[in-house]
Design an enzyme around this catalytic site. Structure first.
Site, PDB file in Angstrom:
ATOM      1  N   LYS A   9      -8.048  27.223  11.560  1.00 49.05           N
ATOM      2  CA  LYS A   9      -7.155  26.856  10.493  1.00 49.05           C
ATOM      3  C   LYS A   9      -6.296  25.505  10.855  1.00 49.05           C
ATOM      4  CE  LYS A   9      -7.048  28.975   7.578  1.00 49.05           C
ATOM      5  NZ  LYS A   9      -8.246  28.756   6.639  1.00 49.05           N
ATOM      6  N   TRP A  23     -10.762  19.882   6.358  1.00 45.85           N
ATOM      7  CA  TRP A  23     -10.310  18.587   6.172  1.00 45.85           C
ATOM      8  C   TRP A  23     -11.148  17.545   6.804  1.00 45.85           C
ATOM      9  CZ3 TRP A  23      -4.458  16.976   7.589  1.00 45.85           C
ATOM     10  CH2 TRP A  23      -4.290  15.759   6.939  1.00 45.85           C
ATOM     11  N   LYS A  41     -20.647  22.115  13.191  1.00 45.76           N
ATOM     12  CA  LYS A  41     -19.260  22.582  13.561  1.00 45.76           C
ATOM     13  C   LYS A  41     -19.190  23.806  14.390  1.00 45.76           C
ATOM     14  CE  LYS A  41     -16.575  25.839  10.257  1.00 45.76           C
ATOM     15  NZ  LYS A  41     -16.377  26.219   9.193  1.00 45.76           N
ATOM     16  N   HIS A  66     -16.053  26.677  16.263  1.00 47.41           N
ATOM     17  CA  HIS A  66     -14.598  27.272  16.709  1.00 47.41           C
ATOM     18  C   HIS A  66     -14.660  27.586  18.029  1.00 47.41           C
ATOM     19  CE1 HIS A  66     -12.788  26.797  12.686  1.00 47.41           C
ATOM     20  NE2 HIS A  66     -13.296  27.885  12.018  1.00 47.41           N
ATOM     21  N   SER A 125      -0.907  29.636   9.154  1.00 51.06           N
ATOM     22  CA  SER A 125      -1.951  29.660   8.295  1.00 51.06           C
ATOM     23  C   SER A 125      -3.108  30.734   8.521  1.00 51.06           C
ATOM     24  CB  SER A 125      -2.874  28.259   8.444  1.00 51.06           C
ATOM     25  OG  SER A 125      -3.725  27.990   7.544  1.00 51.06           O
ATOM     26  N   LYS A 159      -6.591  16.376  -3.934  1.00 49.19           N
ATOM     27  CA  LYS A 159      -7.776  16.170  -4.371  1.00 49.19           C
ATOM     28  C   LYS A 159      -8.733  17.283  -3.799  1.00 49.19           C
ATOM     29  CE  LYS A 159      -8.666  12.270  -6.578  1.00 49.19           C
ATOM     30  NZ  LYS A 159      -9.658  11.722  -7.303  1.00 49.19           N
ATOM     31  N   GLY A 168      -1.033  23.019   2.983  1.00 51.83           N
ATOM     32  CA  GLY A 168      -1.521  21.720   3.611  1.00 51.83           C
ATOM     33  C   GLY A 168      -0.259  20.931   4.083  1.00 51.83           C
TER      34      GLY A 168
END
Ligand code: A3P
Length: 295
Positions: free
Chosen positions: A48, A53, A106, A108, A138, A231, A259
Site C-alpha cells: 500500500k 503507482w 517487484k 514486498h 490504505s 488517470k 490516493g
C-alpha cells in the site's frame, strides 16, 4: 488460519516472525534460491505504499512514454512479483525466469527476507516508502475488499494488528528501517510517496536518471499526466477492474481508493494518534528517516 469476510480460510504462515501467505511459504526454497541478474531492477515497497503507482511510472519511462505499449498487459503482469504464488498459476519466480533481460521485478519483502542473490549481484533497487499512518489506513481498506487477505476486523482492532506487525509482509517499522539502513550500501533509490505526490515531475526525473534513461521534457510531462491518480483510476490496466469480484470486491472499497496524503486524519482518533506517535518514536529510535504526514 484467519477467516475472511466471506468466511473463507485465509492461510498465513510466519517466516522469521513475518506473516506471509501460505502459498508463498510453501514456495520459500524456490524464492530464496532465486537467481537475480546484475541488470535486474527491483521495485520494493511495503504493501500500500504506492507500488502500482511506481510500477506505472517505471514502465512509462521504460517505454519512453508510449502509452500503448504500457497497455500491453495489466500492471500485475508487467513486472513479475517474486514471492507471489497461487498454484496452479505460474509463480512469480517462474515468470521472472521467463522474462528477457533487462528485467524489472517487484517485491514486498523486507531486506531480511529478500533472496540473497539480489545483494550478491548488486542489483538496482527502487524503494518507495509511505508514511505509516496512511499505509495503515490504505491497508485496512484493502484487507476489507481483498478476499485473499484476512478480514481486518474493526478499525480499532486493525490498529493493534498493524502496530504489532501482524499483517501480511510484516511490520511496517522493520520494513522501512531495514531498507533505509541498506540505502547507502547498495544501489538503492529511496523515494517517498508524499514527495511523488507533491512534485511528481521531480521524482519521476530521479527515477529516469536512476534507470539510465534520458527523456525530454514533453515526454516527462506526458508521464506525469498519465500516472496521475485520476488517470490511473480510470485505466483498466492499472485499476484492478479486471480482477474477479470474488478476489477483490471494489464495491466494498475501490483499489484506487483516494490516493492522497493525510487521509489518516479521517481515521485516527486523537487518542490513537497520540499512542501511535509514542510507539513510532520507540520503534524508529535511532533512525534518521523523516516522513511528511500532510501536504
Ligand atoms: P489509498 O488506499 O490511500 O488510496 P499499492 O499499489 O502499493 O497497493 O498502493 C495502493 C495505494 O496507492 C492506494 O492508496 C492507491 O489509491 C494509491 N495510488 C495508486 N496509484 C496512485 C497514483 N497515481 N497517485 C496517488 N496514489 C496512488
Amino acid at each position: 488460519a484467519l477467516t475472511s469476510e466471506l468466511g473463507k480460510q485465509i492461510k498465513l504462515k510466519e517466516v522469521e516472525g513475518t506473516l506471509l501467505q501460505l502459498a508463498t511459504v510453501d514456495n520459500w526454497n524456490q524464492i530464496q534460491s532465486f537467481e537475480a541478474k546484475p541488470d535486474d531492477l527491483l521495485i520494493c515497497t511495503y504493501p500500500k505504499a504506492g507500488t502500482t503507482w511506481i510500477q506505472e511510472i517505471v514502465d512509462m519511462i521504460e517505454q519512453n512514454g508510449d502509452v500503448e505499449k504500457c497497455q500491453r498487459a495489466i500492471i500485475q503482469q508487467r513486472h513479475p512479483f517474486i514471492e507471489w504464488a497461487r498454484p496452479p498459476q505460474p509463480s512469480g519466480v517462474e515468470k521472472a525466469k521467463a522474462m528477457p533481460s533487462p528485467r524489472i521485478l517487484k517485491t514486498h519483502l523486507s531486506t531480511q527476507l529478500l533472496p540473497p542473490s539480489f545483494w550478491e549481484n548488486n542489483c538496482k533497487f527502487l524503494y518507495v516508502a509511505r508514511n505509516a499512518k496512511d499505509c495503515m489506513v490504505s491497508y485496512y481498506h484493502f484487507q476489507r475488499m481483498n478476499h485473499k487477505l484476512p478480514d481486518p476486523g474493526t478499525w480499532e482492532e486493525y490498529f493493534e494488528t498493524f502496530i504489532n506487525g501482524k499483517v501480511v509482509w510484516g511490520s511496517w517499522f522493520d520494513h522501512v528501517k531495514g531498507w533505509w539502513e541498506m540505502k547507502d550500501r547498495y544501489q538503492i533509490l529511496f523515494l517517498f510517496y508524499e514527495d511523488i505526490k507533491r512534485d511528481p515531475k521531480h521524482e519521476i526525473q530521479k527515477v529516469m536518471k536512476f534507470m539510465g534513461k534520458n527523456l525530454d521534457e514533453t515526454v516527462l510531462d506526458k508521464i506525469v499526466q498519465e500516472t496521475s491518480f485520476e488517470k490511473m483510476k480510470e485505466n483498466p490496466m492499472t485499476n484492478r477492474s479486471t480482477v474477479s469480484k470474488s478476489i477483490m470486491d471494489q464495491s466494498i472499497s475501490p483499489f484506487m481508493r483516494k490516493g492522497t496524503v493525510g487521509d489518516w486524519k479521517n481515521h485516527f482518533t486523537v487518542a490513537q494518534n497520540e499512542r501511535f506517535d509514542e510507539i513510532y518514536r520507540k520503534k524508529m529510535e535511532g533512525t534518521s528517516i523523516n516522513f511528511c504526514m500532510q501536504l
